[in-house]
Design an enzyme around this catalytic site. Structure first.
Site, PDB file in Angstrom:
ATOM      1  N   SER A 146      76.236  63.620  61.899  1.00  0.00           N
ATOM      2  CA  SER A 146      77.182  62.991  60.969  1.00  0.00           C
ATOM      3  C   SER A 146      78.028  62.006  61.760  1.00  0.00           C
ATOM      4  O   SER A 146      78.787  62.404  62.655  1.00  0.00           O
ATOM      5  CB  SER A 146      78.077  64.054  60.338  1.00  0.00           C
TER       6      SER A 146
ATOM      7  N   HIS B 262      73.478  60.842  59.140  1.00  0.00           N
ATOM      8  CA  HIS B 262      74.230  61.231  57.944  1.00  0.00           C
ATOM      9  C   HIS B 262      75.538  60.430  57.908  1.00  0.00           C
ATOM     10  O   HIS B 262      76.286  60.408  58.890  1.00  0.00           O
ATOM     11  CB  HIS B 262      74.508  62.732  58.013  1.00  0.00           C
TER      12      HIS B 262
ATOM     13  N   ASP C 263      79.036  59.750  55.924  1.00  0.00           N
ATOM     14  CA  ASP C 263      79.988  60.350  54.988  1.00  0.00           C
ATOM     15  C   ASP C 263      80.977  59.328  54.440  1.00  0.00           C
ATOM     16  O   ASP C 263      81.825  58.821  55.176  1.00  0.00           O
ATOM     17  CB  ASP C 263      80.785  61.449  55.703  1.00  0.00           C
TER      18      ASP C 263
ATOM     19  N   MET D 247      84.113  58.782  52.001  1.00  0.00           N
ATOM     20  CA  MET D 247      85.183  59.540  51.328  1.00  0.00           C
ATOM     21  C   MET D 247      86.208  58.584  50.737  1.00  0.00           C
ATOM     22  O   MET D 247      86.611  57.628  51.408  1.00  0.00           O
ATOM     23  CB  MET D 247      85.896  60.443  52.328  1.00  0.00           C
TER      24      MET D 247
ATOM     25  N   HIS E 268      76.123  60.215  52.113  1.00  0.00           N
ATOM     26  CA  HIS E 268      76.736  61.306  51.335  1.00  0.00           C
ATOM     27  C   HIS E 268      78.007  60.778  50.690  1.00  0.00           C
ATOM     28  O   HIS E 268      79.019  60.587  51.378  1.00  0.00           O
ATOM     29  CB  HIS E 268      77.014  62.480  52.299  1.00  0.00           C
TER      30      HIS E 268
ATOM     31  N   MET F 120      81.206  61.074  48.821  1.00  0.00           N
ATOM     32  CA  MET F 120      82.257  61.984  48.356  1.00  0.00           C
ATOM     33  C   MET F 120      83.282  61.127  47.631  1.00  0.00           C
ATOM     34  O   MET F 120      84.401  60.924  48.114  1.00  0.00           O
ATOM     35  CB  MET F 120      82.876  62.722  49.556  1.00  0.00           C
TER      36      MET F 120
ATOM     37  N   MET G 141      76.768  72.101  50.187  1.00  0.00           N
ATOM     38  CA  MET G 141      77.933  72.062  51.083  1.00  0.00           C
ATOM     39  C   MET G 141      78.218  73.474  51.578  1.00  0.00           C
ATOM     40  O   MET G 141      78.341  74.408  50.772  1.00  0.00           O
ATOM     41  CB  MET G 141      79.188  71.535  50.357  1.00  0.00           C
TER      42      MET G 141
ATOM     43  N   ASP H  19      75.322  71.047  54.919  1.00  0.00           N
ATOM     44  CA  ASP H  19      76.345  70.203  55.540  1.00  0.00           C
ATOM     45  C   ASP H  19      77.654  70.965  55.681  1.00  0.00           C
ATOM     46  O   ASP H  19      78.242  71.395  54.678  1.00  0.00           O
ATOM     47  CB  ASP H  19      76.528  68.958  54.645  1.00  0.00           C
TER      48      ASP H  19
HETATM   49  C1  DX5 Z   1      82.360  67.089  55.500  1.00  0.00           C
HETATM   50  C2  DX5 Z   1      81.238  66.123  55.740  1.00  0.00           C
HETATM   51  C3  DX5 Z   1      80.338  66.512  56.836  1.00  0.00           C
HETATM   52  C4  DX5 Z   1      80.999  66.590  58.193  1.00  0.00           C
HETATM   53  C5  DX5 Z   1      80.316  67.718  58.910  1.00  0.00           C
HETATM   54  O1  DX5 Z   1      82.999  66.753  54.342  1.00  0.00           O
HETATM   55  O2  DX5 Z   1      80.454  65.973  54.566  1.00  0.00           O
HETATM   56  O3  DX5 Z   1      79.150  65.716  56.889  1.00  0.00           O
HETATM   57  O4  DX5 Z   1      80.899  65.427  58.947  1.00  0.00           O
HETATM   58  O5  DX5 Z   1      80.984  67.948  60.095  1.00  0.00           O
HETATM   59  P1  DX5 Z   1      80.904  69.335  60.894  1.00  0.00           P
HETATM   60  O6  DX5 Z   1      79.474  69.473  61.349  1.00  0.00           O
HETATM   61  O7  DX5 Z   1      81.870  69.114  61.992  1.00  0.00           O
HETATM   62  O8  DX5 Z   1      81.278  70.421  59.925  1.00  0.00           O
HETATM   63 ZN    ZN Z   2      78.442  65.009  54.731  1.00  0.00          ZN
END
Ligand code: DX5
Ligand code: ZN
Length: 214
Positions: free
Chosen positions: A7, A32, A34, A36, A65, A67, A136, A174
């Protein structure tokens, strides 16, 4: 084949290209990403410009991903900036089937994400259309959180359903993935394992990568 997806949320944003290249050199072929929005989750990460600027630096798979609230408003643009796989949260939209169609019409792989509290039942009718389901294993929003062990049962349930119905979506997990939880999730049927803080925090990433898949 089981895979680890780093990630990039845990990468050094001032040196993203360097971090991506380093991971490529030890065999990573999926990243990956993320996104947000500070609304669906209580944190803000990055959006289109970052993805656009790293896209020409690697030909590896970008697994995005989302969010974000109302993904239907932005999903096409995430396809256009070069994501190969795009997933959105079922809790974030009333238009799931439409969002899947948009992703697929753009030639990308479509996934749905379930928060820990969201049952598989909520996406049952969509399963035949999905390329992957992301479970998740923490509440989304931050890297470095602790794996929620009850999610192992959910992975098992989804893998069972996949087998019974002969579906071919992949199962991605994840949150809180380390050597121990990676093994536990794979044993229950997970195919793709996102790993952020554990892999980026490792002094020997190549060795850690091997251990994460052992
Ligand atoms: C959390 C993200 C993850 C995050 C995972 O909301 O969707 O992808 O980066 O990080 P770790 O592996 O540190 O839990
Ligand atoms: Zn993620």
């Amino acid at each position: 084949m089981k895979k680890i997806l780093p990630s990039i949320l845990s990468a050094d944003f001032a040196n993203l290209e360097r971090d991506i290249k380093e991971l490529e050199s030890i065999g990573i072929d999926m990243f990956h990403i993320d996104v947000m929005d500070g609304n669906f989750v209580p944190n803000i990460s990055f959006g289109f410009p970052i993805i656009e600027s790293i896209r020409p630096k690697t030909d590896k798979v970008f697994d995005c991903h989302l969010m974000i609230a109302n993904p239907e408003n932005y999903v096409e643009q995430f396809c256009k900036v070069g994501c190969d796989m795009v997933s959105f949260h079922i809790e974030a939209t009333n238009h799931a089937d439409r969002v899947i169609q948009v992703i697929k019409n753009n030639g990308k792989k479509a996934g749905i994400v379930l928060n820990p509290q969201t049952p598989i039942e909520s996406i049952k009718y969509l399963l035949p259309k999905l390329n992957y389901v992301l479970i998740m294993t923490v509440n989304p929003g931050f890297g470095g959180q602790k794996f929620i062990p009850e999610m192992l049962e959910k992975i098992e349930e989804l893998a069972k359903l996949r087998e019974e119905k002969n579906y071919n979506f992949l199962i991605e997990v994840d949150g809180g993935i380390n050597i121990e939880t990676s093994k536990a999730c794979r044993d229950k049927g997970a195919d793709l394992l996102v790993c952020g803080s554990f892999l980026f925090g490792a002094s020997d990433k190549e060795k850690t990568l091997g251990e994460l898949l052992k």
